[in-house]
Structure formats: structure tokens, C-alpha cells
Design an enzyme around this catalytic site. Sequence first.
Site, PDB file in Angstrom:
ATOM      1  N   GLU A   1       0.926  -1.135   0.100  1.00  0.00           N
ATOM      2  CA  GLU A   1       0.009   0.147  -0.007  1.00  0.00           C
ATOM      3  C   GLU A   1       0.891   1.452  -0.012  1.00  0.00           C
ATOM      4  O   GLU A   1       1.781   1.215   0.859  1.00  0.00           O
ATOM      5  CB  GLU A   1      -0.934   0.138   1.213  1.00  0.00           C
ATOM      6  CG  GLU A   1      -1.813   1.234   1.407  1.00  0.00           C
ATOM      7  CD  GLU A   1      -2.582   1.219   2.578  1.00  0.00           C
ATOM      8  OE1 GLU A   1      -2.934   0.210   2.900  1.00  0.00           O
ATOM      9  OE2 GLU A   1      -2.956   2.215   3.207  1.00  0.00           O
TER      10      GLU A   1
ATOM     11  N   GLU B   1      -2.710  11.909   3.029  1.00  0.00           N
ATOM     12  CA  GLU B   1      -3.321  11.142   4.223  1.00  0.00           C
ATOM     13  C   GLU B   1      -3.298  12.096   5.464  1.00  0.00           C
ATOM     14  O   GLU B   1      -2.122  12.611   5.735  1.00  0.00           O
ATOM     15  CB  GLU B   1      -2.907   9.805   4.537  1.00  0.00           C
ATOM     16  CG  GLU B   1      -3.783   8.976   5.257  1.00  0.00           C
ATOM     17  CD  GLU B   1      -3.348   7.665   5.738  1.00  0.00           C
ATOM     18  OE1 GLU B   1      -4.390   6.826   6.053  1.00  0.00           O
ATOM     19  OE2 GLU B   1      -2.140   7.290   5.418  1.00  0.00           O
TER      20      GLU B   1
END
Length: 386
Positions: A156, A161
Site C-alpha cells: 500500500e 493522508e
Amino acid sequence: MFSFSTFLISAISIANLARGVSAAGAPAIVRRSRHVARQDGGKTWKQVEKYEGEKFLDGSWDFFNSDDPTHGLVNYQNAEAAKAKGLAVVKDGQLILSVDDHTELPPGAKRDSVRISSKNKYNGGLFIADFAAMPVGCSVWPAWWSVGPDWPAGGEIDILEGVHGTSTTNQYTLHTGAGCSADPGAKTTGSALGATCESSGNNNAGCAYRDSDARSYGQAFNDANGGVYAYLWDKDGIKIWFFSNADIPEDIKSGNPNPSSWSTPAANFPTASCDTSQHFHDHALTIDTTLCGDWAGAVYKDSGCPGTCQDAVADPKNFARTTTIKPPNLETDAAIPSIPPNSSTHEAYLNARDQKPARLKQACKRNTTTKAYALKDMYKGADFMK
């Protein structure tokens, strides 16, 4: 606290080395709508795909509608429901992904939101994503990322974020299986947060960097009219850059990206300490907004937000949408208050004062964050941003 619950996405284009890098479906870049062909130290970058506007909603992307794996208080909507509820729409060529902003909920209930992923899968390339605005506010956890199968074995890559709007800058993170770590000697402008990339359900911090540019996340990002996130994934590793709107390199603007000419990356994960060929494959590009959950929920008490995270999710006022802009009705709306001269919005204000809504509308369309917020403040009592 400032609240803004919508992603505004200009486009995602996809390019790869012309001489070939293995891809399951296609390889990748992201910016508004440009053609790509550039020499980069002997490497030619060629656009192979582009997503913008309706392309996001024509079946090229899947709408995830299962329970949130990060345990957020969201009901992810399928494509039909998201479109019907106005949570996934295209306006002026831009994709708008929103959180439900009108339903009153009991504390602990889930709020409707959207998570989309590309049908095509990628095994490397140059990815350049252009966002005009991002969600920010109490309980909010927005993300732009890519992920492989059988997490964490397929890897990932978290490019954008943060949580709540209290995250001062963006965080870049890798999650992998065993045998991957960040190189403490890698040259970056970001601050290292952890070197162990190996992740699991019980320990999913990953290896990460925090950006040094305050404009890389949250309200500061929106106030700067957005920006570009670029990441290069190849045999040498993974490098990630952020360029605020005012600092986007000319080669990206022209659609001819040349990473070798860019500044030092904010995050750098060399393959010497994390073999990309072993830890990353068949990635789907993903955009989502969850609420509370494993990260935002865990740090809520230290966020400066009132009450509990569950309380924040229950109140629709925390998710007011302000991305779809229409000009005010200058004949009926409240009088325009005065604004100091030499303001960044002075020209748009003068257009409105002179009752030239067409010019005002164009100004708003070009500046969907800073100018728009200021204009909304000027029209007190006349919410023309809805």
C-alpha cells in the site's frame, strides 16, 4: 473549527516508460488534462490513460460499498446511490466526491460517504494527481492511495493522508509484508516517522514521512488553491513529491513531466531497503473519505475538536459542502459588505459590486478555494456556494 467535507479532483492521467514497465491493465501519471512525452535521463514518459470528469463515473472506477476496513463511521455508497444522493458528481469538468451533509444521526451511527478505486491495476509508473480541494474538519480522514491484493502482501502506498484538519502537514506511508524498511539515509525534505514498513491488522503504522510544507494538507492546502502530488514507482524505489498550486513545475503544467528536474522529494523509499518488485504489485488507485476509524478516532481527544468523534459524525453541520459554486443573485442577495483594497479577492469583489455575475462566475471557477471562501464571507447570509 473549519469544516470542508469534499474532494475536488481535476483529473488523473496515467503514463509509463515508453520502453515498457510491466502493468496489469495499464501504468500511471496524474494532472489536469495533458499529453505526456518527456525525456528523463534517457527515459521517455508516455501517457497511457487519463481520468477526468465523467471518466470517473463511466464504470472505469469501482464504488466500494462494504464495511470500512479501517472501522470508520461511514456507509460507503455504490455508484447508483452515490450519484443519486449527489455524493459523486461532475461539475465544470471536475469530479466532486462528498460526505452526506444533511442527515441528522444519533451518536455512533454511520454517515454516507464515497470510496472509489480504479478498475485498472498498476505495477509501476509515474503518477501525478491534481486536487483542487480536500476534506478537512472534525472526524474527517481523507486519503489518496494505491493498494495491491492480499493486504499487506501486495503493498500500500499512501500519498495523501491526514485527519481532522489538525494534521499540520501531509503524511506519506508504505505498508508491506515482512522484509521492507525505510532507509534513514535517503535524501528527503520530509521528516521520518518510522522505518518499519511491515504492517498487520494489529500494527499498521507502516514506514512514513511527514511533509515540511504546511500547504500539503488540510485547510492550508485548500487556501492555496490545491496542488499536485506526484510519485514515481520503479525498480529504484518509490519517491513522492508535493507541489502547491503556485509551485507546480512548468513541465507538469505542459504535460511533459521530467522528475529528474524536480526538487528533492518529500518522501523517498529506495529499493535497496524495500524491494519494490517483491512488495508492490497490481495496485488499484483509490480515493476515499472515512470518518473517525482507527486513526482519526484514536487521536480525536487530542485534536482540539469538541465532544466525541461520534458526536462530530452525528452533526451534519460538520460536513457542509462548499465546492459547487454558483454566482449570487445580485438583485435579491444581501448587500455586499466592504472589503479592504489590495485584497486577493478585490478584483472578484469589484466584479460583483459592478453586477457582472458572468465575470464573477468565471473568477470563482478558476479559484475554487481561497477566492470562493472569501466571496462567501462577503455575501453574509447569502450562501451561494451550495
